[in-house]
Design a protein around this motif. Structure first.
Motif, PDB file in Angstrom:
ATOM      1  N   GLU A 274      12.067  -5.314   5.074  1.00  0.00           N
ATOM      2  CA  GLU A 274      13.364  -5.441   4.052  1.00  0.00           C
ATOM      3  C   GLU A 274      12.895  -5.330   2.581  1.00  0.00           C
ATOM      4  N   LEU A 275      11.468  -5.354   2.388  1.00  0.00           N
ATOM      5  CA  LEU A 275      10.835  -5.151   1.120  1.00  0.00           C
ATOM      6  C   LEU A 275      11.298  -3.870   0.223  1.00  0.00           C
ATOM      7  N   ALA A 276      11.235  -2.971   1.189  1.00  0.00           N
ATOM      8  CA  ALA A 276      11.294  -1.602   0.570  1.00  0.00           C
ATOM      9  C   ALA A 276      12.427  -1.153   0.088  1.00  0.00           C
ATOM     10  N   ALA A 277      13.459  -1.551   0.612  1.00  0.00           N
ATOM     11  CA  ALA A 277      14.860  -1.230   0.346  1.00  0.00           C
ATOM     12  C   ALA A 277      15.078  -1.713  -1.252  1.00  0.00           C
ATOM     13  N   GLU A 278      14.445  -2.585  -1.577  1.00  0.00           N
ATOM     14  CA  GLU A 278      14.552  -3.399  -2.911  1.00  0.00           C
ATOM     15  C   GLU A 278      14.212  -2.203  -3.989  1.00  0.00           C
ATOM     16  N   ILE A 279      13.137  -1.377  -3.693  1.00  0.00           N
ATOM     17  CA  ILE A 279      12.294  -0.784  -4.738  1.00  0.00           C
ATOM     18  C   ILE A 279      13.213   0.205  -5.482  1.00  0.00           C
ATOM     19  N   PRO A 280      14.135   0.993  -4.881  1.00  0.00           N
ATOM     20  CA  PRO A 280      14.707   1.938  -5.698  1.00  0.00           C
ATOM     21  C   PRO A 280      15.344   1.234  -6.933  1.00  0.00           C
ATOM     22  N   SER A 281      16.285   0.378  -6.743  1.00  0.00           N
ATOM     23  CA  SER A 281      16.798  -0.143  -7.759  1.00  0.00           C
ATOM     24  C   SER A 281      16.121  -0.949  -8.714  1.00  0.00           C
ATOM     25  N   LEU A 282      14.879  -1.789  -8.271  1.00  0.00           N
ATOM     26  CA  LEU A 282      13.842  -1.979  -9.225  1.00  0.00           C
ATOM     27  C   LEU A 282      13.489  -1.172 -10.080  1.00  0.00           C
ATOM     28  N   LEU A 283      13.055   0.025  -9.558  1.00  0.00           N
ATOM     29  CA  LEU A 283      12.498   0.976 -10.385  1.00  0.00           C
ATOM     30  C   LEU A 283      13.470   1.301 -11.432  1.00  0.00           C
ATOM     31  N   GLU A 284      14.917   1.503 -11.066  1.00  0.00           N
ATOM     32  CA  GLU A 284      15.943   1.930 -12.094  1.00  0.00           C
ATOM     33  C   GLU A 284      16.021   1.134 -13.333  1.00  0.00           C
ATOM     34  N   GLN A 285      15.996  -0.506 -12.676  1.00  0.00           N
ATOM     35  CA  GLN A 285      16.293  -1.544 -13.637  1.00  0.00           C
ATOM     36  C   GLN A 285      14.932  -1.502 -14.581  1.00  0.00           C
ATOM     37  N   LEU A 286      13.733  -1.319 -14.105  1.00  0.00           N
ATOM     38  CA  LEU A 286      12.403  -1.303 -15.052  1.00  0.00           C
ATOM     39  C   LEU A 286      12.516  -0.264 -15.861  1.00  0.00           C
ATOM     40  N   THR A 287      12.621   0.888 -15.195  1.00  0.00           N
ATOM     41  CA  THR A 287      12.906   1.941 -16.019  1.00  0.00           C
ATOM     42  C   THR A 287      13.759   2.266 -17.435  1.00  0.00           C
TER      43      THR A 287
ATOM     44  N   CYS B 201      -0.754  -0.980 -10.434  1.00  0.00           N
ATOM     45  CA  CYS B 201      -0.164  -1.949 -11.441  1.00  0.00           C
ATOM     46  C   CYS B 201       1.175  -2.164 -11.197  1.00  0.00           C
ATOM     47  N   TRP B 202       1.847  -0.989 -11.163  1.00  0.00           N
ATOM     48  CA  TRP B 202       3.483  -1.026 -10.791  1.00  0.00           C
ATOM     49  C   TRP B 202       3.516  -1.282  -9.347  1.00  0.00           C
ATOM     50  N   GLY B 203       3.004  -0.988  -8.356  1.00  0.00           N
ATOM     51  CA  GLY B 203       2.988  -1.289  -7.087  1.00  0.00           C
ATOM     52  C   GLY B 203       2.980  -2.839  -6.880  1.00  0.00           C
ATOM     53  N   VAL B 204       1.947  -3.549  -7.413  1.00  0.00           N
ATOM     54  CA  VAL B 204       1.755  -4.869  -7.309  1.00  0.00           C
ATOM     55  C   VAL B 204       3.235  -5.666  -7.934  1.00  0.00           C
ATOM     56  N   ALA B 205       3.590  -5.186  -8.950  1.00  0.00           N
ATOM     57  CA  ALA B 205       4.803  -5.846  -9.878  1.00  0.00           C
ATOM     58  C   ALA B 205       6.047  -5.354  -8.985  1.00  0.00           C
ATOM     59  N   LEU B 206       6.272  -4.231  -8.604  1.00  0.00           N
ATOM     60  CA  LEU B 206       7.434  -3.809  -7.518  1.00  0.00           C
ATOM     61  C   LEU B 206       7.546  -4.896  -6.217  1.00  0.00           C
ATOM     62  N   HIS B 207       6.447  -4.791  -5.568  1.00  0.00           N
ATOM     63  CA  HIS B 207       6.254  -5.630  -4.486  1.00  0.00           C
ATOM     64  C   HIS B 207       6.723  -7.318  -4.617  1.00  0.00           C
TER      65      HIS B 207
ATOM     66  N   ALA C 177       0.708  -1.389   0.049  1.00  0.00           N
ATOM     67  CA  ALA C 177       0.100  -0.120  -0.167  1.00  0.00           C
ATOM     68  C   ALA C 177       0.962   1.283  -0.170  1.00  0.00           C
ATOM     69  N   GLY C 178       2.074   1.293   0.738  1.00  0.00           N
ATOM     70  CA  GLY C 178       2.922   2.430   0.617  1.00  0.00           C
ATOM     71  C   GLY C 178       3.429   2.554  -0.633  1.00  0.00           C
ATOM     72  N   ILE C 179       3.843   1.711  -1.234  1.00  0.00           N
ATOM     73  CA  ILE C 179       4.416   1.908  -2.738  1.00  0.00           C
ATOM     74  C   ILE C 179       3.444   2.213  -3.560  1.00  0.00           C
ATOM     75  N   ILE C 180       2.327   1.779  -3.381  1.00  0.00           N
ATOM     76  CA  ILE C 180       1.256   2.466  -4.301  1.00  0.00           C
ATOM     77  C   ILE C 180       1.008   3.796  -4.003  1.00  0.00           C
ATOM     78  N   ALA C 181       0.993   4.198  -2.801  1.00  0.00           N
ATOM     79  CA  ALA C 181       0.730   5.587  -2.305  1.00  0.00           C
ATOM     80  C   ALA C 181       1.933   6.439  -2.919  1.00  0.00           C
ATOM     81  N   GLY C 182       3.135   5.926  -2.641  1.00  0.00           N
ATOM     82  CA  GLY C 182       4.145   7.052  -3.198  1.00  0.00           C
ATOM     83  C   GLY C 182       4.181   7.138  -4.686  1.00  0.00           C
ATOM     84  N   LEU C 183       3.786   5.966  -5.456  1.00  0.00           N
ATOM     85  CA  LEU C 183       3.776   6.421  -6.823  1.00  0.00           C
ATOM     86  C   LEU C 183       2.759   7.377  -7.194  1.00  0.00           C
TER      87      LEU C 183
END
Length: 306
Positions: free
Chosen positions: A291-304, A265-271, A247-253
């Protein structure tokens, strides 16, 4: 780039679909306001950690500014755990919810936030529904994500038994798993898990919401009939606090300017991908939601970048 949806069939959320649906990016000169201000409303004496998990995830998803509104009894604890945030303490009900006079503390933020997440760690479904009902007309200019106890408003627990069926005036995001959906809809959990597509589709239309019905196969449905599905992640994601992170990822996006459907959709995939990364390093079971949230920035970079 137009939203990659089809009313003729369901779109699978994979790397190709995500790269064809790029997230809004701030300019190189952008400040924290341009990156988006997110408000996380939740927590309680028994579950103060839920807002910490959700708020951390919102920042990891790229939001630039964070405010947390939580119970006065735990506000100092939350502020110490989240030095990046402004923390507002709210008066609590005996059952662990917030009193409706929380509106007075939150009203000044109404025109300043890009997204609000309501629900992580909240208790007292009746009080929560009354607060959400009072907040909704004040928040029509920002993205609204309802999670956990806050989704209970669709049952009208704060209204008489003869209350009319609930429908949001402006679309919001809802994030139930099958058990929560059973509570909200009155259907059997097993039936929902066995055939989630019509359940998600009807609820999205009837409630006027972008609805993510979570599971090993997550179905995302929009009020206009557009639908997506995501298959991925692993059983390690079935752990306390995981939904708060999502939910936090989705809200941040959403605070960054993503549409409701895109953020979901992006939040579900990133999670899910964060869970897969942790399982590769640590094993399938035993990694923590924190520990999940720390993975998000690099995943965003990778997918972008592809």
């Amino acid at each position: 780039m137009e939203t990659p949806v089809s009313h003729a069939h369901m779109i699978s959320i994979d790397a190709t679909a995500l790269r064809g649906w790029p997230l809004p990016m701030p300019s190189s000169e952008g400040d924290k306001e341009q990156r988006g201000h997110v408000l996380v409303l939740g927590g309680s004496r028994e579950m103060p950690g839920a807002v910490i998990l959700a708020a951390t995830a919102a920042l990891r998803a790229g939001a630039g500014k964070l405010t947390i509104a939580t119970g006065a009894s735990v506000a100092q604890l939350v502020a110490l755990a989240m030095p990046e945030a402004r923390v507002i303490g709210l008066r609590e009900t005996p059952e662990g919810g917030f009193t409706v006079d929380a509106i007075d503390a939150l009203d000044p933020l109404a025109g300043k936030i890009g997204a609000i997440l309501i629900g992580p760690g909240m208790q007292d479904e009746t009080a929560t529904a009354a607060l959400v009902r009072a907040l909704l007309p004040r928040l029509e200019d920002c993205a609204i994500v309802l999670d956990a106890n806050a989704m209970g408003i669709v049952r009208n627990p704060d209204r008489a038994d003869d209350a009319a069926p609930f429908r949001f005036a402006v679309p919001v995001i809802l994030t139930p798993h099958a058990g929560e959906m059973a509570h909200l809809s009155g259907q059997e959990k097993a039936d929902i898990a066995a055939d989630p597509v019509p359940v998600a589709s009807h609820a999205a239309r009837d409630w006027n919401a972008v609805l993510a019905l979570k599971g090993a196969r997550t179905i995302i449905a929009a009020p206009d009939g557009a639908m997506w599905q995501h298959e991925g992640g692993n059983v390690g994601l079935a752990i306390s606090g995981s939904g708060d992170v999502l939910a936090g990822i989705i809200a941040g996006l959403a605070a960054r300017g993503a549409t409701l459907a895109q953020a979901t959709c992006w939040g579900v995939a990133l999670h899910a991908r964060a869970g897969e990364r942790l399982a590769e390093r640590m094993g399938l079971l035993g990694y923590l939601a924190r520990e999940l949230a720390a993975e998000i920035p690099s995943l965003l970079e990778q997918l972008t970048q592809g």
